[in-house]
Scaffold this active site. Sequence first.
Site, PDB file in Angstrom:
ATOM      1  N   ASP A 113      10.669  14.185  -1.716  1.00 21.42           N
ATOM      2  CA  ASP A 113       9.801  13.113  -1.266  1.00 21.42           C
ATOM      3  C   ASP A 113       8.482  13.752  -0.857  1.00 21.42           C
ATOM      4  O   ASP A 113       8.466  14.710  -0.082  1.00 21.42           O
ATOM      5  CB  ASP A 113      10.450  12.405  -0.067  1.00 21.42           C
ATOM      6  CG  ASP A 113      10.160  10.922  -0.031  1.00 21.42           C
ATOM      7  OD1 ASP A 113       8.983  10.562  -0.179  1.00 21.42           O
ATOM      8  OD2 ASP A 113      11.103  10.142   0.157  1.00 21.42           O
ATOM      9  N   ASP A 122       5.281   9.036  -1.654  1.00 20.48           N
ATOM     10  CA  ASP A 122       5.246   7.975  -0.657  1.00 20.48           C
ATOM     11  C   ASP A 122       3.894   7.262  -0.630  1.00 20.48           C
ATOM     12  O   ASP A 122       2.846   7.921  -0.582  1.00 20.48           O
ATOM     13  CB  ASP A 122       5.514   8.629   0.714  1.00 20.48           C
ATOM     14  CG  ASP A 122       5.843   7.638   1.795  1.00 20.48           C
ATOM     15  OD1 ASP A 122       6.918   7.019   1.713  1.00 20.48           O
ATOM     16  OD2 ASP A 122       5.036   7.499   2.732  1.00 20.48           O
ATOM     17  N   GLU A 149       5.502   5.580  -5.150  1.00 19.77           N
ATOM     18  CA  GLU A 149       5.847   4.379  -4.383  1.00 19.77           C
ATOM     19  C   GLU A 149       4.568   3.595  -4.114  1.00 19.77           C
ATOM     20  O   GLU A 149       3.609   4.146  -3.572  1.00 19.77           O
ATOM     21  CB  GLU A 149       6.516   4.742  -3.058  1.00 19.77           C
ATOM     22  CG  GLU A 149       7.072   3.512  -2.358  1.00 19.77           C
ATOM     23  CD  GLU A 149       7.017   3.561  -0.849  1.00 19.77           C
ATOM     24  OE1 GLU A 149       7.787   2.839  -0.208  1.00 19.77           O
ATOM     25  OE2 GLU A 149       6.189   4.305  -0.287  1.00 19.77           O
ATOM     26  N   HIS A 197      15.872   3.226   1.411  1.00 18.16           N
ATOM     27  CA  HIS A 197      16.017   3.365   2.859  1.00 18.16           C
ATOM     28  C   HIS A 197      15.169   2.383   3.651  1.00 18.16           C
ATOM     29  O   HIS A 197      15.225   2.386   4.879  1.00 18.16           O
ATOM     30  CB  HIS A 197      15.670   4.798   3.259  1.00 18.16           C
ATOM     31  CG  HIS A 197      14.227   5.118   2.955  1.00 18.16           C
ATOM     32  ND1 HIS A 197      13.743   5.210   1.662  1.00 18.16           N
ATOM     33  CD2 HIS A 197      13.165   5.321   3.758  1.00 18.16           C
ATOM     34  CE1 HIS A 197      12.457   5.452   1.704  1.00 18.16           C
ATOM     35  NE2 HIS A 197      12.066   5.533   2.965  1.00 18.16           N
ATOM     36  N   ASP A 198      14.341   1.588   2.967  1.00 19.13           N
ATOM     37  CA  ASP A 198      13.479   0.612   3.643  1.00 19.13           C
ATOM     38  C   ASP A 198      13.952  -0.826   3.461  1.00 19.13           C
ATOM     39  O   ASP A 198      13.362  -1.738   4.037  1.00 19.13           O
ATOM     40  CB  ASP A 198      12.048   0.689   3.081  1.00 19.13           C
ATOM     41  CG  ASP A 198      11.364   2.021   3.359  1.00 19.13           C
ATOM     42  OD1 ASP A 198      11.699   2.658   4.369  1.00 19.13           O
ATOM     43  OD2 ASP A 198      10.492   2.402   2.549  1.00 19.13           O
TER      44      ASP A 198
HETATM   45  O1  TEU Z   1       7.235   2.951   2.899  1.00 19.93           O
HETATM   46  C1  TEU Z   1       6.132   2.185   2.600  1.00 19.93           C
HETATM   47  C2  TEU Z   1       6.108   0.741   2.997  1.00 19.93           C
HETATM   48  O2  TEU Z   1       5.040   0.151   2.994  1.00 19.93           O
HETATM   49  C3  TEU Z   1       7.273  -0.069   3.356  1.00 19.93           C
HETATM   50  O3  TEU Z   1       8.274  -0.044   2.437  1.00 19.93           O
HETATM   51  C4  TEU Z   1       7.699   0.275   4.738  1.00 19.93           C
HETATM   52  O4  TEU Z   1       9.037   0.649   4.720  1.00 19.93           O
HETATM   53  C5  TEU Z   1       7.556  -0.863   5.693  1.00 19.93           C
HETATM   54  O5  TEU Z   1       8.785  -1.457   5.846  1.00 19.93           O
HETATM   55  C6  TEU Z   1       6.560  -1.907   5.402  1.00 19.93           C
HETATM   56  O6  TEU Z   1       6.835  -3.045   6.178  1.00 19.93           O
HETATM   57  C7  TEU Z   1       7.146   4.334   2.874  1.00 19.93           C
HETATM   58  C8  TEU Z   1       8.477   4.939   3.224  1.00 19.93           C
HETATM   59  O7  TEU Z   1       9.418   4.598   2.243  1.00 19.93           O
HETATM   60  C9  TEU Z   1       8.865   4.485   4.593  1.00 19.93           C
HETATM   61  O8  TEU Z   1      10.150   4.894   4.970  1.00 19.93           O
HETATM   62  C10 TEU Z   1       7.847   5.053   5.551  1.00 19.93           C
HETATM   63  O9  TEU Z   1       8.091   4.560   6.840  1.00 19.93           O
HETATM   64  C11 TEU Z   1       6.433   4.696   5.138  1.00 19.93           C
HETATM   65  O10 TEU Z   1       6.175   4.846   3.761  1.00 19.93           O
HETATM   66  C12 TEU Z   1       5.472   5.616   5.840  1.00 19.93           C
HETATM   67  O11 TEU Z   1       5.630   6.917   5.362  1.00 19.93           O
END
Ligand code: TEU
Length: 622
Positions: free
Chosen positions: A100, A201, A260, A333-334
Amino acid sequence: MTRTTAWWKSAVVYQIYPRSFADSNGDGIGDLGGIIGRLDHLRALGVDVIWLSPIYRSPQADNGYDISDYRDIDPLFGTLAEFDTLLAKVHGLGMKLVMDLVVNHTSDEHAWFVESRSSRDNPKRDWYIWRDGRGGAEPNNWGSFFSGSAWEWDQPTEQYYLHLFDRKQPDLNWEHPQVRKAVQDMMVWWLDRGVDGFRMDVINFISKTEGLPDAPAIPEQRFVVAFDGFADGPHVHDYLAELTREVFSARHGDFITIGEMPGVTPARARLYTDPARGELNMVFQFEHVFIDQSRGNKFDYRGFELVALKKSLHRWQAALAETGWNSLYWNNHDQPRVVSRFGDDAPDYWAASAKALATVLHGMRGTPFVYQGEELGMTNYPFRTPQDHEDVEAVNYYERVLEQGGDETAALAGLAKMSRDNARTPMQWDAGPNAGFTTGDPWLPVNPNHSWLNAAAQLDATDSVFAHYQALIRLRHELAILVDGDFTPLMADDPQIWAYTRTTANAKLLVIANCGREPRTVDIGPEWIGAELLLGNLPDTTGASTALDLAGWDARIYSTTTPAEVSIGLTTDVKSDSGPSSRSVVSRTSATARGNSTDNPRASASSRNSRTSLVIKPVANP
Ligand code: TEU
Ligand code: CA
């Protein structure tokens, strides 16, 4: 350069969230030793690539997405030596490993930021985005993804710094050439170590709009998540092309790059993934996971219409059909667990709906991603109290609602449905204490359903969710049509049936799922009479005729050859498991069907019943 080798078009990627995967030393937090001990699970599943969520040194304000040293492993997870061991083992098993890459921001404890904030004339001052206040307040109205302003006041130097995420995640200033060079050097350092690529990311946020203008106001919101101010900004394509040139061009190897990209549009994604532009192999788009929430507040759950969900994913299939490439995902994971979100996690439909959703996703054109536990049909956690939530996004949101005198009950309901912690509860390995995740006290509670929903219970069961994912992954490897075939939606306006075809010059697949409890009879037309069932998710499914009787959450993949193929006599009407007299094409194809059947006795039963061998040829993948 060898990056054009599109091996990743027929690959399946598995995402590990190390903190929640497996704990080897009993401190309640998953680690590299835990991953090493569980590689056989991934081998059995059949995935090609492992993507690790961040394991670098980090204060863990956002569970590792706040990095304080890009060239070391956080002691929570292990050491560089253990990482090298893991990488060697992954390669030894024929899999690849993707890191990542979190470079839109660093931790505020990264040495770069410590220097940057130390004085206004520090050489690294402009490595981050510092601004004066405006009328005694923040420089603009941008909000953080994690609630509140995206600006943090820094008293010693009397300026604000930008953080699109937590205040402990200051945004890097990509306009500074030294920043880009430092990122490139770091990537090269990991490639030299042997890693096979990067998941980048929020990589479409790295170029901010000139002047950082206010976002259009939203009623009752003091701060606004200002997508127009930072998503797909003016220089992002240049920066990505530069990364490719500087980091990958001179190297030999089969790499994979995934960006992403919250808020990315199909037209943009085509640019990002156009091989001729040399930017990225594929992107994670967010349209289908934004579908059930209000804009600007993901915890305001709005429900979803299947038609809208289908149309969204189908639009992406069409948009990247000629140029570019899709990634396919339900979970990470989100995101909350898909079976609890777009499926039906009630006991009678849990398994069938998990398999049905997997089927419609893996049948599409693109590279499928499986998030840890998804292959078991893991569900959302029964969150109840505010204290149940660990995630910075959830905790901040709840505090903000209280502060503003909002509806506490609604906030808790929204958190339970959408919280990222749903994805982060420990992996359910077995029915034992803490689901076999740790011998200690897990950092986040284990879902109580691990008593029956766990890997041990599924690994040997031929009708498990796991077995279904295994079969889908095997199909992806064996059938070139799943990789290359054209995509055509069917019954697009049907509120319950999800159906489409995949087509090549001489073969055709039908992917069809009943995404609801009510049985449905569906007319699929005469061309499918006698088509072979490649995979089903319910017992006693048979070959196709003009109409299919679909039970609740029934999902099937049928295959047939085109009439042209029939006319040149490559097919017969013998049973697919007929003896040695079958033509070679047929018997090779039958072998494929039997191969799938081994994983799934339901498919096996159905191939026995099936009276046809109008099946696709197992063409080698490119
Ligand atoms: O996530 C980016 C993001 O904008 C969303 O998916 C985030 O999880 C959030 O819920 C928006 O409401 C990435 C990563 O996957 C996430 O885990 C990190 O927290 C974020 O970037 C910051 O690095
Ligand atoms: Ca541990």
